[in-house]
Design a protein around this motif. Structure first.
Motif: not given
Length: 268
Positions: A171, A217, A219, A267
């Motif tokens: 993340v 991912t 955030g 996330a």
């Protein structure tokens, strides 16, 4: 007889393939099941500068028990937790001194980095002390750096994370808007405040793009901080603090727990 032999051969071949695939799938599942360690990398927004509650052993890195990585680990009890984020860290610092805990058992990684590479501290110093035109010029220089140089630096860091922790979900945390616009506010002009927010957008765009290209991912914390920027009635960021200059423009404890933590939790 020939047909019988062919049928038997095909049957045995299919069985062998099935066993191999089942074994591979089981092995992969076992690897993922074991990969439950959490490693928190990055700069001061991840170490928790400005939040207080610093861990004595972290020294100048100022890792805080009120930072989102520490709060998340306390709530979710990962099998291992390694907190290597450090105040002032750039991409090169992450590569040089933060990646050691990563391994096959790492299932989750968080990282915020890029702001220092782009010259965040110098941008804010220029904008606080100098004219609107000088502020905007320094911001444009930072944005050009984000376009030309930062993507390659992020790629190097992200590649290293993937190589060292192949089973990890990564993340990448971004940066908030610093100012609430459109109202009277002591300090910087509206032009400066708007340009600084625009620079945060530019940096976040680059981070999101590189994260997506690596299968990570992103955030995005900007919405979480909406209504809690500087010049709002309830800021989650420190304004310029001459008594503790390092805290300036960093999240408070509320910014970590109310802004970064929910975004990371979602996330992760």
């Amino acid at each position: 007889m020939r047909r019988s032999r062919i049928t038997a051969y095909v049957t045995s071949l299919l069985l062998a393939i099935g066993v191999a695939l089942t074994g591979a799938t089981s092995a992969h599942a076992s690897q993922l099941a074991a990969a439950t360690g959490y490693v928190a990398l990055g700069d001061s927004y991840s170490s928790g500068v400005g939040a207080g509650g610093y861990i004595a052993s972290s020294g100048n890195c100022k890792r805080s028990t009120k930072a989102y990585p520490y709060l998340w680990a306390a709530a979710h009890s990962p099998s291992t937790f390694n907190f290597t984020a450090c105040s002032g860290a750039r991409t090169g610092d992450v590569l040089a001194s933060q990646l050691t805990p990563l391994g096959s058992s790492t299932g989750l990684v968080s990282i915020s980095v890029g702001g220092n590479d782009a010259g965040f501290a110098d941008v804010m110093t220029t904008c606080v002390l100098q004219s609107d035109s000088n502020c905007l010029s320094r911001i444009n220089t930072a944005k050009a750096y984000v376009d030309s140089t930062l993507p390659g630096q992020l790629d190097t860091v992200y590649d290293a994370i993937s190589s060292r922790a192949p089973a990890a979900h990564v993340v990448v945390l971004g940066y908030p808007h610093f100012y609430k616009l459109g109202q009277a506010c002591l300090g910087l002009s509206e032009a400066k405040r708007s340009a600084i927010n625009g620079a945060a957008d530019h940096l976040n765009g680059a981070l999101a793009k590189r994260a997506a290209d690596h299968g990570f991912t992103f955030g995005d914390v900007r919405n979480a901080f909406t209504g809690h920027e500087l010049c709002s009635g309830s800021p989650w960021l420190h304004s310029l603090n001459l008594l503790s200059i390092g805290d300036s423009y960093h999240p408070t404890a509320a910014g970590q727990s109310g802004g970064y933590l929910p975004v990371f939790t979602s996330a992760a």
